[in-house]
Design a protein around this motif. Structure first.
Motif, PDB file in Angstrom:
ATOM      1  N   ILE A   9     -18.198  -3.582   7.264  1.00 45.83           N
ATOM      2  CA  ILE A   9     -18.431  -3.132   5.936  1.00 45.83           C
ATOM      3  C   ILE A   9     -19.342  -1.901   5.870  1.00 45.83           C
ATOM      4  N   ASP A  10     -18.774  -0.977   5.128  1.00 45.11           N
ATOM      5  CA  ASP A  10     -19.468   0.206   4.944  1.00 45.11           C
ATOM      6  C   ASP A  10     -19.380   0.964   3.649  1.00 45.11           C
ATOM      7  N   GLU A  11     -18.557   0.132   2.571  1.00 45.81           N
ATOM      8  CA  GLU A  11     -18.445   0.466   1.465  1.00 45.81           C
ATOM      9  C   GLU A  11     -18.908  -0.698   0.470  1.00 45.81           C
ATOM     10  N   LEU A  12     -18.904  -0.265  -0.908  1.00 45.71           N
ATOM     11  CA  LEU A  12     -19.215  -1.196  -1.946  1.00 45.71           C
ATOM     12  C   LEU A  12     -18.394  -0.787  -3.019  1.00 45.71           C
ATOM     13  N   PRO A  13     -17.534  -1.617  -3.660  1.00 49.98           N
ATOM     14  CA  PRO A  13     -17.462  -3.157  -3.106  1.00 49.98           C
ATOM     15  C   PRO A  13     -16.650  -3.338  -1.900  1.00 49.98           C
ATOM     16  N   TYR A  14     -17.020  -4.543  -1.150  1.00 51.67           N
ATOM     17  CA  TYR A  14     -16.218  -4.690   0.185  1.00 51.67           C
ATOM     18  C   TYR A  14     -15.309  -5.912   0.121  1.00 51.67           C
ATOM     19  N   THR A  15     -15.523  -6.733  -1.032  1.00 50.13           N
ATOM     20  CA  THR A  15     -14.675  -7.873  -1.220  1.00 50.13           C
ATOM     21  C   THR A  15     -14.102  -7.709  -2.450  1.00 50.13           C
ATOM     22  N   PHE A  16     -13.028  -8.499  -2.962  1.00 50.43           N
ATOM     23  CA  PHE A  16     -12.459  -8.489  -4.155  1.00 50.43           C
ATOM     24  C   PHE A  16     -11.618  -9.813  -4.328  1.00 50.43           C
ATOM     25  N   ASN A  17     -11.997 -10.576  -5.359  1.00 54.77           N
ATOM     26  CA  ASN A  17     -11.417 -11.915  -5.358  1.00 54.77           C
ATOM     27  C   ASN A  17      -9.992 -11.756  -5.517  1.00 54.77           C
ATOM     28  N   GLY A  18      -9.101 -12.684  -4.617  1.00 52.04           N
ATOM     29  CA  GLY A  18      -7.764 -12.592  -4.403  1.00 52.04           C
ATOM     30  C   GLY A  18      -7.451 -11.980  -3.480  1.00 52.04           C
ATOM     31  N   MET A  19      -8.256 -10.714  -2.987  1.00 51.23           N
ATOM     32  CA  MET A  19      -7.818  -9.780  -2.130  1.00 51.23           C
ATOM     33  C   MET A  19      -8.422  -9.868  -0.942  1.00 51.23           C
ATOM     34  N   GLY A  20      -9.511 -10.433  -0.855  1.00 44.52           N
ATOM     35  CA  GLY A  20     -10.490 -10.745   0.448  1.00 44.52           C
ATOM     36  C   GLY A  20     -11.291  -9.491   0.586  1.00 44.52           C
ATOM     37  N   TYR A  21     -11.477  -9.161   2.033  1.00 42.51           N
ATOM     38  CA  TYR A  21     -12.138  -7.829   2.137  1.00 42.51           C
ATOM     39  C   TYR A  21     -11.327  -6.702   2.077  1.00 42.51           C
ATOM     40  N   ILE A  22     -11.755  -5.950   1.119  1.00 42.52           N
ATOM     41  CA  ILE A  22     -11.097  -4.682   0.733  1.00 42.52           C
ATOM     42  C   ILE A  22     -11.778  -3.281   1.213  1.00 42.52           C
ATOM     43  N   ASN A  23     -12.680  -3.442   2.256  1.00 38.53           N
ATOM     44  CA  ASN A  23     -13.467  -2.259   2.689  1.00 38.53           C
ATOM     45  C   ASN A  23     -12.389  -1.164   3.302  1.00 38.53           C
ATOM     46  N   LYS A  24     -12.419  -0.126   2.908  1.00 37.15           N
ATOM     47  CA  LYS A  24     -11.549   1.029   3.170  1.00 37.15           C
ATOM     48  C   LYS A  24     -10.091   0.585   2.916  1.00 37.15           C
ATOM     49  N   LYS A  25      -9.801   0.231   1.770  1.00 40.58           N
ATOM     50  CA  LYS A  25      -8.553  -0.351   1.220  1.00 40.58           C
ATOM     51  C   LYS A  25      -8.452   0.501  -0.152  1.00 40.58           C
ATOM     52  N   ARG A  26      -7.551   0.895  -0.452  1.00 41.75           N
ATOM     53  CA  ARG A  26      -7.201   1.686  -1.986  1.00 41.75           C
ATOM     54  C   ARG A  26      -5.730   1.198  -2.262  1.00 41.75           C
ATOM     55  N   MET A  27      -5.738   1.204  -3.642  1.00 46.76           N
ATOM     56  CA  MET A  27      -4.404   1.249  -4.341  1.00 46.76           C
ATOM     57  C   MET A  27      -3.847   2.774  -4.214  1.00 46.76           C
ATOM     58  N   SER A  28      -2.872   3.055  -3.621  1.00 43.95           N
ATOM     59  CA  SER A  28      -2.423   4.390  -3.579  1.00 43.95           C
ATOM     60  C   SER A  28      -0.842   4.503  -4.219  1.00 43.95           C
ATOM     61  N   LEU A  29      -0.695   5.596  -4.603  1.00 42.39           N
ATOM     62  CA  LEU A  29       0.638   5.966  -4.970  1.00 42.39           C
ATOM     63  C   LEU A  29       1.679   6.846  -4.180  1.00 42.39           C
ATOM     64  N   PHE A  30       2.782   6.180  -3.894  1.00 46.67           N
ATOM     65  CA  PHE A  30       3.747   7.160  -3.086  1.00 46.67           C
ATOM     66  C   PHE A  30       5.089   7.264  -3.888  1.00 46.67           C
ATOM     67  N   LEU A  31       5.852   8.310  -3.604  1.00 50.51           N
ATOM     68  CA  LEU A  31       7.213   8.395  -4.031  1.00 50.51           C
ATOM     69  C   LEU A  31       8.024   7.708  -2.883  1.00 50.51           C
ATOM     70  N   TYR A  32       9.178   7.266  -3.062  1.00 52.23           N
ATOM     71  CA  TYR A  32       9.991   6.860  -2.209  1.00 52.23           C
ATOM     72  C   TYR A  32      11.233   7.270  -2.341  1.00 52.23           C
ATOM     73  N   GLN A  33      12.155   8.201  -1.439  1.00 52.47           N
ATOM     74  CA  GLN A  33      13.509   8.429  -1.858  1.00 52.47           C
ATOM     75  C   GLN A  33      14.458   7.566  -0.697  1.00 52.47           C
ATOM     76  N   GLU A  34      15.113   6.786  -1.464  1.00 52.61           N
ATOM     77  CA  GLU A  34      15.990   5.672  -0.764  1.00 52.61           C
ATOM     78  C   GLU A  34      16.907   6.476   0.351  1.00 52.61           C
ATOM     79  N   SER A  35      17.569   7.371  -0.088  1.00 55.24           N
ATOM     80  CA  SER A  35      18.642   8.021   0.772  1.00 55.24           C
ATOM     81  C   SER A  35      18.236   8.577   2.219  1.00 55.24           C
TER      82      SER A  35
END
Length: 663
Positions: free
Chosen positions: A165-191
């Motif tokens: 634990i070195d961030e705040l918040p470090y938990t989120f209900n329904g997701m558990g420990y979220i320390n160093k976790k982010r919702m990130s965006l990526f583009l994906y090319q199927e081919s």
């Protein structure tokens, strides 16, 4: 004679969500979830509908999310591949996608992405936007060569028994420990299988929106390295130039929705200056010079906050189409659909007594999942230019036929300048010449509402011979910001509203034995249950669920503790500690005489297990009859989306506790 609703009847309910029209608008798809008691889980299958005729498209129960890939094809994620399942169990991150034709045939593998994909959007043929739960420590393995990937995977496996634990918040209900976790965006090319990161590595993304030709992606988020602050910024990613620009700087608005309206950015947000974190959003546009302009004020919530324990899953709550912004809002005890034009003029489009849970619109029609009056979820339809509503499905009609369903009886009263309302469910076989026990049920939030929708636990209690009463005290949603404002006032006017409501119920129904009155509630309702038993001896039994006992501890243990405590209580540990303690039910535990059951979950990071433990310990020390049931592997949503057998055990524990002391 009407049959009795059984406690485990919800094992047979269908939970509908994500209703979505096909691109040509002729068909719609939705997810139908049901309890799987053999595996103590839920199955989730795709269904296709044309008007009122619906057919299942999948049968294995493993569908996680879906989109329409074209008018005849659905793309969905599921864990079907055994080899990929074993990789995930070993610590790798993979999400598998399948395509299935609505014309028939088996689902076929489409592609697998070496990331934990939470949401997918189609950009154009063969190109998709992915919202990914990204672990800054380990998710990089998607781009590593085999040796480096193996090393990273071993580090992850070796760390399974530890949480850093070195961030705040470090938990989120329904997701558990979220320390160093982010919702990130990526583009994906199927081919090619190419993945391109869009959002900053440290940014937590929440909303996304495309311009009309899908060349510009808007998204909101907040980048942080140690402490995540409130109020996200809005950014634009140019797919051609592959560059990101800031549109609205962070720290200005709490965002509830983000859309593009005729190639102009539109958002629902609040500055939180008037009523704090729960302030209802206003509607804004952003011009080409990045200037934010107010389009329309708004005093109602965005989305449905009408409570029920008969939903599972979500869906669309806002949409721009036909040059109008359509959105679900909550008013009094109902949620309805509104439309707003470019001048900010708003009008009600679809409404009834009950809730609209999620919706979609095609060229001429609106379709939604809803709970009308005392019915379980069904799918409804209405033409855009008409107010005539049609119920398309009757999924629950047969199973609920001849089952006693108590109709809410309205109770209205005036107190302290407010017109207040609540409801009473009459016991099965009600006889005005007999005496009955009663249960007061208090909702969570506090900024949610009770309404005239089917609530399984309440109907069970009515079927077992109880009067059940529930109301919306001040602090509840559906009546604007001022009514919801109990900031710094928890346990005062709201408590008095509930007690006066109880008095009004007893006055209206002398058949209730006031010596056999119980009280229960969860989350804020759990806080209020704890508060009530420390301030009155009128209740013969109590069941406190996922509660708050001590605001000082809550501030530093809940996933929302620091912001929520300061906002809701207008105090903090270092600023007016005495006020936090005044509003803490634990302070009054030495006054409790009411036998009290406590229900908590070990993975509830919203109202942590320690809150219930403090109350249980205090009551035991003072000789009060008490019991605590702690559910392993469950979180704050136990009563709504917990494992089926756990939900039944919870209901049994509360009902049996009430039966013991009230019958």
């Amino acid at each position: 004679m009407e049959k009795q609703l059984k406690r485990d009847a919800f094992f047979h309910y269908h939970f509908l969500s994500d209703v979505t029209y096909a691109p040509n608008g002729k068909r719609y798809a939705y997810i139908d979830a049901q309890a799987d008691t053999e595996h103590n889980a839920y199955t989730r299958n795709l269904h296709i509908g044309v008007q009122g005729k619906t057919t299942p498209l999948t049968a294995d129960g493993k569908v996680e999310a879906f989109i329409w890939d074209d008018k005849d094809t659905i793309l969905f994620s599921a864990m079907r591949d055994e080899a990929i399942r074993k990789k995930v169990e070993a610590g790798e991150e993979w999400t598998s996608f399948y395509r299935i034709s609505i014309k028939g045939g088996e689902a076929q593998p489409a592609f697998a992405v070496p990331l934990n994909v939470q949401k997918i959007e189609k950009v154009k043929k063969g190109v998709y936007l992915l919202m990914v739960l990204y672990d800054l420590n380990y998710s990089d393995m998607y781009a590593c060569k085999e040796k480096a990937k193996g090393q990273l995977l071993k580090q992850k496996q070796d760390s399974r028994d530890y949480e850093v634990i070195d961030e705040l918040p470090y938990t989120f209900n329904g997701m558990g420990y979220i320390n160093k976790k982010r919702m990130s965006l990526f583009l994906y090319q199927e081919s090619s299988g190419k993945l391109t990161r869009i959002s900053d590595r440290n940014m937590a993304v929440s909303h996304t929106a495309w311009n009309d030709d899908h060349t510009l992606l808007y998204y909101s988020g907040y980048a942080y390295q140690t402490v995540k602050e409130d109020k996200e910024g809005i950014y634009a990613y140019d797919l051609t130039a592959k560059e990101t620009s800031e549109i609205v700087a962070p720290h200005q608005y709490e965002l509830y929705d983000l859309q593009v309206w005729n190639n102009q950015l539109f958002f629902a947000g609040t500055e939180t200056k008037r009523y704090g974190l729960n302030e209802n959003p206003w509607f804004y546009t952003v011009d080409g010079n990045k200037c934010v302009q107010l389009l329309a004020e708004n005093e109602n919530t965005l989305g449905s906050s009408v409570g029920s324990d008969c939903r599972l899953g979500a869906g669309r709550y806002a949409l721009i189409i036909h040059d109008q912004y359509f959105y679900i809002t909550t008013q009094n005890g109902d949620s309805c659909l509104y439309a707003m034009d470019k001048q900010g003029r708003q009008q009600k489009i679809a409404a009834y007594t009950g809730s609209i849970d999620c919706f979609d619109i095609n060229q001429e029609d609106i379709i939604w999942v809803g709970m009308k009056e005392q019915q379980l979820q069904e799918i409804y339809h209405q033409q855009l230019n008409s107010s005539n509503m049609e119920q398309l499905t009757h999924i629950h009609a047969k199973m609920m036929q001849d089952v006693y369903t108590a109709k809410p009886q309205l109770i209205q009263f005036h107190r302290d300048g407010y017109d207040l309302q609540g409801w009473v469910l009459l016991p099965k076989g009600y006889d005005t010449k007999k005496q009955y026990p009663a249960i007061l049920d208090i909702h969570g939030g506090p900024k949610t509402v009770y309404g005239e929708v089917f609530y399984h636990e309440m109907q069970v209690w009515a079927n077992e011979g109880y009067f059940v009463c529930f109301m919306n005290p001040r602090g509840s949603d559906g009546r604007g910001n001022a009514f919801a404002d109990i900031y710094g006032k928890y346990g005062t006017g709201d408590y008095e509203d509930l007690m006066m409501f109880t008095d009004e119920v007893l006055r209206a129904y002398p058949q209730i034995d006031e010596k056999r009155f119980g009280v229960t509630g969860g989350s804020y309702g759990g806080f209020m249950t704890n508060w009530i038993i420390g301030h009155t001896k009128r209740f013969a039994a109590a069941a406190s669920q996922r509660s708050i006992a001590n605001w000082i501890a809550f501030e530093h243990t809940s996933d929302i503790g620091p912001d929520f405590t300061k906002d809701q209580q207008r105090a903090s540990t270092w600023e007016n500690l005495e006020k936090l303690w005044f509003h803490s039910p634990l302070q009054y535990a030495d006054q409790v005489v009411t036998p009290t059951l406590f229900i908590h979950s070990d993975e509830d990071y919203r109202c942590p297990l320690s809150e219930g433990q403090q109350m249980v310990s205090a009551l035991m020390e003072h000789g009060v009859e008490t019991r605590m049931v702690m559910f392993k592997g469950e979180n704050h949503e136990l009563s709504r989306s917990g494992k089926p057998l756990h939900r039944l055990r919870r209901l049994n524990e509360i009902t049996d506790w009430m039966n013991h002391y009230l019958k």
